[in-house]
Design an enzyme around this catalytic site. Structure first.
Site, PDB file in Angstrom:
ATOM      1  N   HIS A 231     -26.563 -20.392 -27.030  1.00 32.00           N
ATOM      2  CA  HIS A 231     -27.672 -20.619 -26.101  1.00 32.00           C
ATOM      3  C   HIS A 231     -28.885 -21.167 -26.873  1.00 32.00           C
ATOM      4  CE1 HIS A 231     -26.118 -17.010 -23.412  1.00 32.00           C
ATOM      5  NE2 HIS A 231     -25.274 -18.020 -23.419  1.00 32.00           N
TER       6      HIS A 231
ATOM      7  N   HIS B 153     -28.389 -22.860 -19.547  1.00 34.60           N
ATOM      8  CA  HIS B 153     -27.519 -21.829 -20.124  1.00 34.60           C
ATOM      9  C   HIS B 153     -27.329 -22.040 -21.633  1.00 34.60           C
ATOM     10  CE1 HIS B 153     -23.285 -19.690 -19.762  1.00 34.60           C
ATOM     11  NE2 HIS B 153     -23.959 -19.306 -20.821  1.00 34.60           N
TER      12      HIS B 153
ATOM     13  N   GLU C 226     -17.813 -13.868 -21.171  1.00 34.86           N
ATOM     14  CA  GLU C 226     -17.485 -15.288 -21.021  1.00 34.86           C
ATOM     15  C   GLU C 226     -16.248 -15.688 -21.833  1.00 34.86           C
ATOM     16  OE1 GLU C 226     -21.308 -17.591 -19.644  1.00 34.86           O
ATOM     17  OE2 GLU C 226     -21.537 -16.989 -21.730  1.00 34.86           O
TER      18      GLU C 226
HETATM   19 ZN   LIG Z   1     -23.419 -17.889 -22.269  1.00 34.26          ZN
END
Ligand SMILES: [Zn+2]
Length: 239
Positions: free
Chosen positions: A99, A165, A78
């Site tokens: 998260h 998420h 990411e």
């Molecule tokens: Zn993530």
């Protein structure tokens, strides 16, 4: 700060994220800007063991537009979260992605994160009063296009919740202070999500406090809200 000190600062902040429950194991990362087209970011090495065990070796300099050979380390999937936000927001010097479980749960049940308290946590209340947007998608943000959508949802705000998420928290200013502020914002949103869920579980309705009470909340300043709080966290978590 020189780059070595910055790498240490990012590594320390990663360990704080683990100790404060913002990240549970190996997922989550922090970056800090190096000029207009490079950043330092938490990468994963051959002996990766999770955020709690981050060392300065895990913090690598990466150009926005290239994937250099990092000698056994790899950038997070990411990474576009960091590069797209920094590209669109030139003032941003630090980006945190985590998260936190309560934030995920609150986003899944559609519980809005409102300024439901005041003096209990003034920075958190003011953050919520200014708005904590939610990006409705739960995808792994591994392309510039998805990261761009997420950055659109973030807009000019400090934090965006990613439904199902986690969250992204950003800060400007000197890099060491920005790293601390971005983590503290994430902690504030996590606390707000936990309290919101507790209110719902107790049968209550999370409602925003009055505008009059919000207006009475003073900004206690970065010296207290960031520097003192960060010192506290470093001592408390003993990282
Ligand atoms: Zn993530």
């Amino acid at each position: 700060m020189d780059p070595e000190e910055l790498r240490e600062a990012v590594a320390t902040a990663c360990r704080v994220m683990a100790e404060t429950g913002l990240v549970e194991h190996v997922l989550g990362h922090i970056s800090v800007r190096l000029g207009t087209d490079r950043l330092l970011v938490r990468c994963r090495g051959p002996l990766e063991a999770g955020l709690a065990y981050t060392t300065a070796d895990d913090i690598r300099a990466v150009p926005f537009d290239e994937r250099p050979d990092l000698g056994g380390w790899s950038v997070p999937n990411e990474l576009p979260i960091h590069t797209e936000v920094m590209r669109r927001r030139p003032e941003v010097t630090a980006v945190v992605h985590a998260h936190p479980p309560a934030v995920v749960t609150a986003s899944v049940v559609g519980a809005p994160l409102l300024p439901i308290y005041g003096a209990y946590d003034i920075p958190g209340a003011l953050l919520a009063a200014g708005g904590i947007p939610t990006w409705k998608r739960s995808a792994l943000i591994r392309t510039a296009q998805l990261a761009g959508e997420m950055a659109d949802a973030l807009g000019s705000r400090p934090v965006v919740v990613l439904r199902g998420h986690g969250l992204v928290s950003v800060a400007d200013g000197p890099p060491d202070t920005a790293i601390a502020r971005a983590v503290l914002q994430a902690i504030a949103v996590d606390r707000l999500a936990r309290t919101t869920l507790t209110v719902l579980q107790a049968g209550g309705t999370p409602e925003r406090i009055s505008y009059a009470d919000l207006a009475e909340l003073p900004d206690l300043g970065g010296g207290f809200n960031v520097e003192t709080m960060w010192r506290h966290l470093l001592r408390r978590t003993n990282v």
